[in-house]
Design a protein around this motif. Structure first.
Motif, PDB file in Angstrom:
ATOM      1  N   CYS A   1      -1.385  60.177   5.363  1.00 28.76           N
ATOM      2  CA  CYS A   1      -0.959  61.576   5.419  1.00 28.76           C
ATOM      3  C   CYS A   1      -0.978  62.206   4.029  1.00 28.76           C
ATOM      4  CB  CYS A   1       0.451  61.690   6.012  1.00 28.76           C
ATOM      5  SG  CYS A   1       0.555  61.439   7.793  1.00 28.76           S
ATOM      6  N   TYR A   2      -0.451  61.487   3.049  1.00 31.04           N
ATOM      7  CA  TYR A   2      -0.407  62.043   1.696  1.00 31.04           C
ATOM      8  C   TYR A   2      -1.814  62.310   1.163  1.00 31.04           C
ATOM      9  CZ  TYR A   2       4.378  60.176   1.944  1.00 31.04           C
ATOM     10  OH  TYR A   2       5.668  59.877   2.323  1.00 31.04           O
ATOM     11  N   THR A   3      -2.775  61.482   1.569  1.00 26.65           N
ATOM     12  CA  THR A   3      -4.156  61.656   1.107  1.00 26.65           C
ATOM     13  C   THR A   3      -4.745  62.960   1.630  1.00 26.65           C
ATOM     14  OG1 THR A   3      -4.516  59.263   0.978  1.00 26.65           O
ATOM     15  CG2 THR A   3      -6.474  60.668   1.086  1.00 26.65           C
ATOM     16  N   TRP A   4      -4.641  63.189   2.955  1.00 28.99           N
ATOM     17  CA  TRP A   4      -5.239  64.433   3.470  1.00 28.99           C
ATOM     18  C   TRP A   4      -4.396  65.658   3.095  1.00 28.99           C
ATOM     19  CZ3 TRP A   4      -2.180  67.167   6.706  1.00 28.99           C
ATOM     20  CH2 TRP A   4      -1.313  66.505   7.580  1.00 28.99           C
ATOM     21  N   ILE A   5      -3.094  65.482   2.908  1.00 27.83           N
ATOM     22  CA  ILE A   5      -2.262  66.595   2.439  1.00 27.83           C
ATOM     23  C   ILE A   5      -2.716  67.036   1.042  1.00 27.83           C
ATOM     24  CG2 ILE A   5       0.053  67.183   1.596  1.00 27.83           C
ATOM     25  CD1 ILE A   5       1.168  65.549   3.962  1.00 27.83           C
ATOM     26  N   ASP A   6      -2.942  66.078   0.162  1.00 25.70           N
ATOM     27  CA  ASP A   6      -3.406  66.415  -1.184  1.00 25.70           C
ATOM     28  C   ASP A   6      -4.758  67.126  -1.145  1.00 25.70           C
ATOM     29  OD1 ASP A   6      -1.165  65.377  -2.403  1.00 25.70           O
ATOM     30  OD2 ASP A   6      -2.090  63.434  -2.858  1.00 25.70           O
ATOM     31  N   GLU A   7      -5.646  66.677  -0.278  1.00 30.43           N
ATOM     32  CA  GLU A   7      -6.954  67.325  -0.155  1.00 30.43           C
ATOM     33  C   GLU A   7      -6.804  68.747   0.395  1.00 30.43           C
ATOM     34  OE1 GLU A   7     -10.038  66.586  -1.138  1.00 30.43           O
ATOM     35  OE2 GLU A   7      -9.173  64.864  -2.161  1.00 30.43           O
TER      36      GLU A   7
ATOM     37  N   PHE B   1       0.330  76.741   3.664  1.00 28.55           N
ATOM     38  CA  PHE B   1       0.021  75.508   4.391  1.00 28.55           C
ATOM     39  C   PHE B   1       1.161  75.236   5.372  1.00 28.55           C
ATOM     40  CE2 PHE B   1      -0.924  70.675   3.592  1.00 28.55           C
ATOM     41  CZ  PHE B   1      -1.364  70.558   4.894  1.00 28.55           C
ATOM     42  N   TYR B   2       0.843  75.212   6.673  1.00 27.67           N
ATOM     43  CA  TYR B   2       1.799  74.828   7.707  1.00 27.67           C
ATOM     44  C   TYR B   2       1.440  73.424   8.186  1.00 27.67           C
ATOM     45  CZ  TYR B   2       3.349  79.719   8.204  1.00 27.67           C
ATOM     46  OH  TYR B   2       3.861  80.972   7.989  1.00 27.67           O
ATOM     47  N   LEU B   3       2.444  72.573   8.297  1.00 30.22           N
ATOM     48  CA  LEU B   3       2.218  71.176   8.643  1.00 30.22           C
ATOM     49  C   LEU B   3       3.226  70.731   9.688  1.00 30.22           C
ATOM     50  CD1 LEU B   3       1.606  68.335   6.056  1.00 30.22           C
ATOM     51  CD2 LEU B   3       3.233  68.011   7.913  1.00 30.22           C
ATOM     52  N   MET B   4       2.737  70.069  10.732  1.00 28.74           N
ATOM     53  CA  MET B   4       3.613  69.546  11.781  1.00 28.74           C
ATOM     54  C   MET B   4       3.578  68.023  11.774  1.00 28.74           C
ATOM     55  SD  MET B   4       2.977  72.102  15.025  1.00 28.74           S
ATOM     56  CE  MET B   4       4.437  71.431  15.856  1.00 28.74           C
ATOM     57  N   ASN B   5       4.664  67.433  12.237  1.00 27.29           N
ATOM     58  CA  ASN B   5       4.689  65.999  12.471  1.00 27.29           C
ATOM     59  C   ASN B   5       5.923  65.673  13.306  1.00 27.29           C
ATOM     60  OD1 ASN B   5       4.337  63.011  12.038  1.00 27.29           O
ATOM     61  ND2 ASN B   5       2.785  63.786  10.603  1.00 27.29           N
TER      62      ASN B   5
ATOM     63  N   TYR C   1       7.833  64.312   0.024  1.00 26.01           N
ATOM     64  CA  TYR C   1       6.573  64.311  -0.727  1.00 26.01           C
ATOM     65  C   TYR C   1       6.181  65.733  -1.135  1.00 26.01           C
ATOM     66  CZ  TYR C   1       1.779  63.179  -2.045  1.00 26.01           C
ATOM     67  OH  TYR C   1       0.606  63.030  -2.749  1.00 26.01           O
ATOM     68  N   LEU C   2       6.316  66.678  -0.211  1.00 24.83           N
ATOM     69  CA  LEU C   2       5.979  68.068  -0.521  1.00 24.83           C
ATOM     70  C   LEU C   2       6.941  68.643  -1.560  1.00 24.83           C
ATOM     71  CD1 LEU C   2       5.010  69.681   2.904  1.00 24.83           C
ATOM     72  CD2 LEU C   2       3.574  68.515   1.243  1.00 24.83           C
ATOM     73  N   GLN C   3       8.216  68.308  -1.443  1.00 24.15           N
ATOM     74  CA  GLN C   3       9.186  68.799  -2.431  1.00 24.15           C
ATOM     75  C   GLN C   3       8.888  68.266  -3.833  1.00 24.15           C
ATOM     76  OE1 GLN C   3      13.411  68.629  -1.092  1.00 24.15           O
ATOM     77  NE2 GLN C   3      12.556  68.081   0.880  1.00 24.15           N
ATOM     78  N   GLU C   4       8.405  67.047  -3.917  1.00 25.31           N
ATOM     79  CA  GLU C   4       8.135  66.441  -5.209  1.00 25.31           C
ATOM     80  C   GLU C   4       6.837  66.938  -5.841  1.00 25.31           C
ATOM     81  OE1 GLU C   4       8.170  62.293  -4.331  1.00 25.31           O
ATOM     82  OE2 GLU C   4      10.346  62.091  -4.621  1.00 25.31           O
ATOM     83  N   HIS C   5       5.854  67.333  -4.998  1.00 25.06           N
ATOM     84  CA  HIS C   5       4.537  67.663  -5.525  1.00 25.06           C
ATOM     85  C   HIS C   5       4.138  69.134  -5.343  1.00 25.06           C
ATOM     86  CE1 HIS C   5       4.379  63.272  -4.898  1.00 25.06           C
ATOM     87  NE2 HIS C   5       3.545  63.274  -5.930  1.00 25.06           N
ATOM     88  N   TYR C   6       4.760  69.798  -4.371  1.00 23.02           N
ATOM     89  CA  TYR C   6       4.362  71.171  -4.060  1.00 23.02           C
ATOM     90  C   TYR C   6       5.626  72.030  -3.873  1.00 23.02           C
ATOM     91  CZ  TYR C   6       0.043  68.577  -3.368  1.00 23.02           C
ATOM     92  OH  TYR C   6      -1.026  67.750  -3.556  1.00 23.02           O
ATOM     93  N   ASN C   7       5.610  72.941  -2.935  1.00 21.04           N
ATOM     94  CA  ASN C   7       6.771  73.824  -2.740  1.00 21.04           C
ATOM     95  C   ASN C   7       6.948  74.142  -1.259  1.00 21.04           C
ATOM     96  OD1 ASN C   7       8.846  75.865  -3.565  1.00 21.04           O
ATOM     97  ND2 ASN C   7       7.354  77.268  -2.660  1.00 21.04           N
TER      98      ASN C   7
ATOM     99  N   ASP D   1      -8.205  74.221   9.946  1.00 19.94           N
ATOM    100  CA  ASP D   1      -7.471  73.232  10.727  1.00 19.94           C
ATOM    101  C   ASP D   1      -8.205  71.903  10.590  1.00 19.94           C
ATOM    102  OD1 ASP D   1      -6.223  71.603  12.557  1.00 19.94           O
ATOM    103  OD2 ASP D   1      -6.135  73.104  14.152  1.00 19.94           O
ATOM    104  N   PRO D   2      -7.662  70.951   9.811  1.00 25.55           N
ATOM    105  CA  PRO D   2      -8.362  69.677   9.602  1.00 25.55           C
ATOM    106  C   PRO D   2      -8.326  68.744  10.807  1.00 25.55           C
ATOM    107  CG  PRO D   2      -6.261  69.671   8.467  1.00 25.55           C
ATOM    108  CD  PRO D   2      -6.434  71.052   9.009  1.00 25.55           C
ATOM    109  N   PHE D   3      -7.466  69.043  11.792  1.00 25.52           N
ATOM    110  CA  PHE D   3      -7.376  68.234  13.010  1.00 25.52           C
ATOM    111  C   PHE D   3      -7.591  69.170  14.206  1.00 25.52           C
ATOM    112  CE2 PHE D   3      -4.746  66.311   9.721  1.00 25.52           C
ATOM    113  CZ  PHE D   3      -5.209  65.006   9.691  1.00 25.52           C
ATOM    114  N   GLY D   4      -8.829  69.537  14.447  1.00 29.37           N
ATOM    115  CA  GLY D   4      -9.156  70.577  15.433  1.00 29.37           C
ATOM    116  C   GLY D   4      -8.570  70.346  16.804  1.00 29.37           C
ATOM    117  N   GLY D   5      -8.711  69.126  17.335  1.00 28.50           N
ATOM    118  CA  GLY D   5      -8.121  68.792  18.626  1.00 28.50           C
ATOM    119  C   GLY D   5      -8.584  69.688  19.746  1.00 28.50           C
TER     120      GLY D   5
END
Length: 301
Positions: free
Chosen positions: A69-75, A86-90, A101-107, A225-229
């Motif tokens: 997850c962190y790999t594709w998030i960074d990309e 960036f909106y992200l679900m999980n 991870y987002l708090q440490e590297h992004y906003n 959308d990197p995960f078109g589904g």
């Protein structure tokens, strides 16, 4: 939009407002220009054992799943513009790790709850899970991100609906009839008999995606959308006058994207038609079945 990619070695089809890619998202994102996308919505496999047709949702080691997850998030953040969103679900199980991870590297701008009703089987040992978390994030806390609040106003169900007067105003005036949504969103899940239903185990409602796309992008901007589904994101984006880039590693979902965004009605001689059959092997192996009410979509895609 394929001009945003280099060293193209994957299959794709495109039109003026839609690009659909058949490939692994990390491989595709690495070939994409930096700072090229206005809005990203990502709804990856949750590692709950759902059937996406390629064993992509079964990781024995949670840490390895999170590292993926962190790999594709960074990309994703790399290809996102400095003022993009960036909106992200999980799942509720994974989102705390991703949030840190987002708090440490992004906003993180917002923690959003997508709540839905369920009349199905619920646990007899604990409170049932009736929501999914969404994180709204930017590259930095200084990003001047888009937020079209006037495009997503909803009915105010308090004083305005009862015709009350707000005496705090000078002169006194009726309460507003519209308001900006809070961070708890109530949309029904996509069920088998709904018009928007596609044969996919984790389809998100068009109304939810409409709110995100209208709030955080403008006409003619690029939505990724990197995960078109089920390609609901791309379909709604095109309907709303945006340009959509979507990826998937499942050939059947790739063909849904071709049809649903209007690129073509055929693929290699095959007539592309909506599969209205029920997805029978789509329940989590680690969680209970959830059902919800039926509601018609705003779009007939």
């Amino acid at each position: 939009m394929i001009e945003l990619f280099h060293d193209i070695d994957f299959e794709y089809l495109e039109s003026d407002n839609s690009l659909v890619i058949y490939n692994d998202c990390i491989e595709s994102l690495k070939k994409m220009e930096a700072d090229s996308v206005d809005l990203i919505f990502a709804d990856p496999p949750y590692n709950l054992g759902k059937d996406f047709g390629n064993d992509s949702d079964s990781w024995k080691d949670r840490q390895k799943y999170l590292e993926w997850c962190y790999t594709w998030i960074d990309e994703c953040f790399r290809v996102l513009k400095d003022n993009g969103t960036f909106y992200l679900m999980n799942s509720t199980q994974n989102i705390p790790y991703i949030s840190i991870y987002l708090q440490e590297h992004y906003n993180i701008v917002n923690d959003i709850v997508w709540a839905y009703d369920s009349s199905g089987v619920q646990s007899k040992k604990k409170f049932g899970s009736l929501y999914e978390p969404i994180l709204m994030a930017t590259k930095t806390d200084k990003a001047k991100y888009t937020f079209n609040y006037q495009d997503i106003l909803i009915e105010a169900k308090t004083g305005a609906k009862r015709g009350l007067i707000d005496y705090r105003k000078n002169p006194p005036q009726p309460y507003n009839t519209k308001k900006v949504p809070g961070n708890v969103w109530e949309f029904p899940r996509v069920r088998f008999k709904m018009d928007e239903y596609e044969n996919h185990p984790s389809q998100k409602p068009e109304m939810l995606l409409q709110r995100i796309i209208q709030a955080s992008s403008n006409p003619d901007e690029i939505v990724l959308d990197p995960f078109g589904g089920s390609f609901s994101t791309a379909g709604v984006a095109v309907k709303l006058g945006r340009r959509a880039i979507s990826m998937d590693i499942n050939k059947e979902y790739f063909k849904i994207g071709i049809r649903r965004t209007g690129i073509s009605k055929t693929y290699k001689g095959e007539i592309l038609q909506k599969d209205k059959s029920r997805k029978t092997n789509n329940t989590s192996k680690k969680s209970h079945i959830k059902n919800n009410n039926i509601q018609l979509s705003l779009f007939d895609i």
